[in-house]
Design an enzyme around this catalytic site. Structure first.
Site, PDB file in Angstrom:
ATOM      1  CB  THR A 102      52.131  44.332  40.589  1.00 14.33           C
ATOM      2  OG1 THR A 102      51.852  45.589  39.981  1.00 14.33           O
ATOM      3  CG2 THR A 102      51.055  44.078  41.632  1.00 14.33           C
ATOM      4  CG  ASP A 103      54.366  49.204  39.506  1.00 13.07           C
ATOM      5  OD1 ASP A 103      53.374  48.517  39.180  1.00 13.07           O
ATOM      6  OD2 ASP A 103      54.879  50.048  38.733  1.00 13.07           O
ATOM      7  CD  GLU A 104      48.903  47.472  38.276  1.00  9.65           C
ATOM      8  OE1 GLU A 104      47.693  47.524  38.544  1.00  9.65           O
ATOM      9  OE2 GLU A 104      49.344  47.128  37.175  1.00  9.65           O
TER      10      GLU A 104
ATOM     11  CB  ILE B  12      48.503  27.983  43.106  1.00  6.60           C
ATOM     12  CG1 ILE B  12      47.561  29.145  42.785  1.00  6.60           C
ATOM     13  CG2 ILE B  12      49.656  27.914  42.115  1.00  6.60           C
ATOM     14  CD1 ILE B  12      48.194  30.516  42.996  1.00  6.60           C
TER      15      ILE B  12
ATOM     16  CE1 TYR C 218      47.410  41.472  39.335  1.00  5.97           C
ATOM     17  CE2 TYR C 218      47.922  43.814  39.047  1.00  5.97           C
ATOM     18  CZ  TYR C 218      48.331  42.488  39.061  1.00  5.97           C
ATOM     19  OH  TYR C 218      49.644  42.173  38.810  1.00  5.97           O
TER      20      TYR C 218
ATOM     21  CE  LYS D 295      50.697  39.769  42.326  1.00  9.25           C
ATOM     22  NZ  LYS D 295      51.125  38.387  41.955  1.00  9.25           N
TER      23      LYS D 295
ATOM     24  CE1 TYR E 272      40.454  50.867  28.113  1.00 12.25           C
ATOM     25  CE2 TYR E 272      41.652  50.460  30.157  1.00 12.25           C
ATOM     26  CZ  TYR E 272      40.970  49.985  29.043  1.00 12.25           C
ATOM     27  OH  TYR E 272      40.793  48.649  28.879  1.00 12.25           O
TER      28      TYR E 272
HETATM   29  P1  NAD Z   1      49.510  36.085  32.926  1.00 11.84           P
HETATM   30  O1  NAD Z   1      48.083  36.414  33.169  1.00 11.84           O
HETATM   31  O2  NAD Z   1      50.073  36.219  31.549  1.00 11.84           O
HETATM   32  O3  NAD Z   1      49.798  34.581  33.388  1.00 11.84           O
HETATM   33  C1  NAD Z   1      49.296  34.055  34.572  1.00 11.84           C
HETATM   34  C2  NAD Z   1      49.520  32.547  34.557  1.00 11.84           C
HETATM   35  O4  NAD Z   1      49.043  32.013  35.788  1.00 11.84           O
HETATM   36  C3  NAD Z   1      48.761  31.828  33.441  1.00 11.84           C
HETATM   37  O5  NAD Z   1      49.594  30.892  32.799  1.00 11.84           O
HETATM   38  C4  NAD Z   1      47.616  31.129  34.179  1.00 11.84           C
HETATM   39  O6  NAD Z   1      47.184  29.936  33.545  1.00 11.84           O
HETATM   40  C5  NAD Z   1      48.264  30.855  35.531  1.00 11.84           C
HETATM   41  N1  NAD Z   1      47.277  30.718  36.607  1.00 11.84           N
HETATM   42  C6  NAD Z   1      46.243  31.557  36.890  1.00 11.84           C
HETATM   43  N2  NAD Z   1      45.538  31.078  37.937  1.00 11.84           N
HETATM   44  C7  NAD Z   1      46.160  29.949  38.333  1.00 11.84           C
HETATM   45  C8  NAD Z   1      45.929  29.017  39.387  1.00 11.84           C
HETATM   46  N3  NAD Z   1      44.884  29.162  40.227  1.00 11.84           N
HETATM   47  N4  NAD Z   1      46.769  27.970  39.526  1.00 11.84           N
HETATM   48  C9  NAD Z   1      47.816  27.809  38.676  1.00 11.84           C
HETATM   49  N5  NAD Z   1      48.077  28.633  37.660  1.00 11.84           N
HETATM   50  C10 NAD Z   1      47.267  29.703  37.492  1.00 11.84           C
HETATM   51  O7  NAD Z   1      50.325  36.966  33.964  1.00 11.84           O
HETATM   52  P2  NAD Z   1      51.736  37.693  33.804  1.00 11.84           P
HETATM   53  O8  NAD Z   1      51.523  39.008  33.167  1.00 11.84           O
HETATM   54  O9  NAD Z   1      52.710  36.734  33.240  1.00 11.84           O
HETATM   55  O10 NAD Z   1      52.080  37.968  35.342  1.00 11.84           O
HETATM   56  C11 NAD Z   1      52.776  37.004  36.119  1.00 11.84           C
HETATM   57  C12 NAD Z   1      52.972  37.524  37.529  1.00 11.84           C
HETATM   58  O11 NAD Z   1      53.706  38.742  37.487  1.00 11.84           O
HETATM   59  C13 NAD Z   1      51.665  37.844  38.266  1.00 11.84           C
HETATM   60  O12 NAD Z   1      51.821  37.442  39.597  1.00 11.84           O
HETATM   61  C14 NAD Z   1      51.537  39.353  38.163  1.00 11.84           C
HETATM   62  O13 NAD Z   1      50.824  39.865  39.257  1.00 11.84           O
HETATM   63  C15 NAD Z   1      52.991  39.762  38.194  1.00 11.84           C
HETATM   64  N6  NAD Z   1      53.305  41.032  37.518  1.00 11.84           N
HETATM   65  C16 NAD Z   1      52.939  41.225  36.213  1.00 11.84           C
HETATM   66  C17 NAD Z   1      53.288  42.410  35.580  1.00 11.84           C
HETATM   67  C18 NAD Z   1      52.940  42.650  34.136  1.00 11.84           C
HETATM   68  O14 NAD Z   1      53.197  43.747  33.614  1.00 11.84           O
HETATM   69  N7  NAD Z   1      52.387  41.676  33.405  1.00 11.84           N
HETATM   70  C19 NAD Z   1      53.988  43.407  36.279  1.00 11.84           C
HETATM   71  C20 NAD Z   1      54.356  43.160  37.615  1.00 11.84           C
HETATM   72  C21 NAD Z   1      54.007  41.965  38.216  1.00 11.84           C
HETATM   73  P1  TYD Z   2      47.358  47.376  31.198  1.00 12.91           P
HETATM   74  O1  TYD Z   2      48.210  46.888  30.083  1.00 12.91           O
HETATM   75  O2  TYD Z   2      46.006  46.772  31.382  1.00 12.91           O
HETATM   76  O3  TYD Z   2      48.239  47.277  32.508  1.00 12.91           O
HETATM   77  P2  TYD Z   2      47.957  47.907  33.986  1.00 12.91           P
HETATM   78  O4  TYD Z   2      46.531  48.284  34.102  1.00 12.91           O
HETATM   79  O5  TYD Z   2      48.309  46.759  34.876  1.00 12.91           O
HETATM   80  O6  TYD Z   2      48.908  49.054  34.114  1.00 12.91           O
HETATM   81  O7  TYD Z   2      47.157  48.945  31.005  1.00 12.91           O
HETATM   82  C1  TYD Z   2      48.270  49.816  30.864  1.00 12.91           C
HETATM   83  C2  TYD Z   2      47.735  51.217  30.790  1.00 12.91           C
HETATM   84  O8  TYD Z   2      47.007  51.366  29.566  1.00 12.91           O
HETATM   85  C3  TYD Z   2      46.734  51.544  31.882  1.00 12.91           C
HETATM   86  O9  TYD Z   2      46.901  52.907  32.253  1.00 12.91           O
HETATM   87  C4  TYD Z   2      45.378  51.354  31.237  1.00 12.91           C
HETATM   88  C5  TYD Z   2      45.635  51.716  29.793  1.00 12.91           C
HETATM   89  N1  TYD Z   2      44.853  50.992  28.764  1.00 12.91           N
HETATM   90  C6  TYD Z   2      44.247  51.709  27.747  1.00 12.91           C
HETATM   91  O10 TYD Z   2      44.311  52.947  27.695  1.00 12.91           O
HETATM   92  N2  TYD Z   2      43.564  51.013  26.785  1.00 12.91           N
HETATM   93  C7  TYD Z   2      43.458  49.648  26.814  1.00 12.91           C
HETATM   94  O11 TYD Z   2      42.789  49.056  25.919  1.00 12.91           O
HETATM   95  C8  TYD Z   2      44.096  48.931  27.860  1.00 12.91           C
HETATM   96  C9  TYD Z   2      44.000  47.432  27.938  1.00 12.91           C
HETATM   97  C10 TYD Z   2      44.794  49.645  28.820  1.00 12.91           C
END
Ligand code: NAD
Ligand code: TYD
Length: 379
Positions: free
Chosen positions: A147-149, A78, A172, A176, A229
């Site tokens: 994200t809510d973060e 991207i 992170y 975002k 953690y």
């Molecule tokens: P993920 O890490 O599983 O996937 C990210 C994808 O982006 C991968 O396929 C990776 O190859 C691609 N990518 C990374 N850098 C890139 C680049 N420079 N160009 C093109 N592609 C690239 O992430 P996810 O958990 O599926 O999260 C997707 C989105 O949702 C993110 O924007 C994240 O911030 C947001 N989000 C995730 C969560 C969650 O709980 N996982 C919650 C809220 C929001």
């Molecule tokens: P994670 O899945 O990394 O999501 P996020 O940090 O985006 O919320 O972590 C979820 C919660 O779990 C977070 O409070 C950190 C904690 N955690 C552990 O306690 N042990 C682990 O090995 C990981 C990866 C996360």
């Protein structure tokens, strides 16, 4: 509520969608969900760099069913302006659904640079390409997934709403937050038709096993330590990934430009509760005495819960996240359909069943699989 033709993306059901990060966890679930929707007859172009988190095995059956007709994969970054622009033009993209990001907080602590590059510069590059190519069009859409973060950390009470001030704490969430601000700036300054969503923690199939839930499941099956953690009392608001995908679709269909929608599970759990819950489900699905790997690696273990280990806390670990998602519920009619017990059970069962996917991800073979199977076949 002003939902005139200019503010609603009326062509959503027939659009050509560019899904960035479509090979990742949520992106691949979204592609599966949108292509199987009765009301959608458009095309999906998955634009993904295939970092360590990108896995085309997540989409094998989509490639088989829709590949070359309604589904196309384009490997790309991207941050590569010319390539993004060329793909937007070649596929006559009507809407960008922007998932691509570096997504793991722990990785952002050890190496923030990629987060700034992809999450900030990458989003900026996409916005620039869309602005140039769409040149003032209003019948297009840029949906940004966040994200809510970005809102920081809550105490014991209260919820994040769309008007909560930003207060990101990790590299992170800071990256975002910056990308969210850029997306809003492009709406106000250039009139780019954008929508945004800020979602709580997702879980479900194809989740990369660096995050809490899949890491716990896979470590437990292997008889490895389950790292929790700090005191394990940090709270996350869990949402089943299919419900998130549905929320994004509702926003594409009915969301108003310039608006942000919070999406959450309304399902607060302490981390330790989640880890214990996974252990108990595994006890039913793969009892410890029947698990060969545990007998070899950790013969003293009598129950999966015995593998839990409280480890040093994450620096700057946000204590509690909880989302108020009344806006998307009342304005767009979305609601969650999974409760946590059901969703967690299905998720754990999915990881237990999908041994080929799990092995490929664990050994890093999924990257080789992509080179030989995917590119070998299509190029
Ligand atoms: P993920 O890490 O599983 O996937 C990210 C994808 O982006 C991968 O396929 C990776 O190859 C691609 N990518 C990374 N850098 C890139 C680049 N420079 N160009 C093109 N592609 C690239 O992430 P996810 O958990 O599926 O999260 C997707 C989105 O949702 C993110 O924007 C994240 O911030 C947001 N989000 C995730 C969560 C969650 O709980 N996982 C919650 C809220 C929001
Ligand atoms: P994670 O899945 O990394 O999501 P996020 O940090 O985006 O919320 O972590 C979820 C919660 O779990 C977070 O409070 C950190 C904690 N955690 C552990 O306690 N042990 C682990 O090995 C990981 C990866 C996360």
């Amino acid at each position: 509520m002003n939902q005139g033709p200019d503010t609603v993306f009326s062509r959503a059901t027939t659009a050509n969608l560019l899904v960035t990060g479509g090979a990742g966890f949520i992106g691949s679930n979204f592609i599966r969900s949108v292509l199987s929707r009765v009301g959608f007859s458009g095309r999906v172009i998955n634009y993904d760099k295939l970092t360590y988190a990108g896995n085309l095995m997540n989409l094998t059956e989509i490639e088989n069913e829709f590949g070359g007709r309604r589904y196309f994969f384009e490997r790309g970054d991207i941050c590569d302006f010319e390539n993004v622009k060329e793909v937007l033009a070649r596929f006559q993209i009507d809407a960008v659904v922007h998932f691509a990001a570096e997504s793991h907080v722990d990785r952002s602590i050890f190496g923030p640079k990629n987060f700034v590059e992809t999450n900030i510069n990458g989003t900026f590059t996409l916005l620039e390409a869309a602005r140039e190519l769409w040149a003032g069009r209003k019948d297009v859409r840029f949906h940004h997934i966040s994200t809510d973060e970005v809102f920081g950390s809550l105490g014991d009470t209260g919820f994040f709403s769309e008007t909560t001030p930003y207060d990101p704490r990790s590299p992170y969430s800071a990256s975002k937050a910056a990308s969210d601000h850029l997306v809003r700036a492009y709406f106000h300054t250039y009139g780019l038709p954008v929508t945004l969503s800020n979602c709580s923690n997702n879980y479900g199939p194809y989740h990369f096993p660096e995050k809490l839930i899949p890491l716990t499941v896979l470590n437990a099956l292997e008889g490895k330590q389950l790292p929790v953690y700090g005191d394990g009392n940090n709270v996350r608001d869990w949402l089943y990934v299919e419900d998130h995908c549905d929320a994004i679709w509702q926003i594409l269909l009915k969301g108003r430009t310039g608006e942000t929608y919070n999406i959450g599970g309304e399902c607060e759990k302490q981390n330790i509760e989640v880890v214990r819950g996974i252990c108990d489900i595994l006890e039913e699905l793969v009892p410890v005495d029947s698990n060969e790997k545990i007998r070899k690696r950790s013969p003293g273990i009598k129950a999966y819960r015995d593998l839990i280990a409280f480890v040093t806390d994450r620096p700057g670990h946000d204590r509690r996240y909880a989302i108020n998602c009344d806006k998307i519920k009342t304005e767009l009619g979305w609601k969650q359909t999974y409760d946590f017990e059901q969703g967690l059970r299905e998720t754990v069962a999915w990881f237990v069943r999908n041994t080929q996917w799990v092995e490929a991800v664990r050994n890093g073979d999924y990257q080789k699989w992509i080179e030989t199977n995917y590119f070998g076949r299509t190029r």
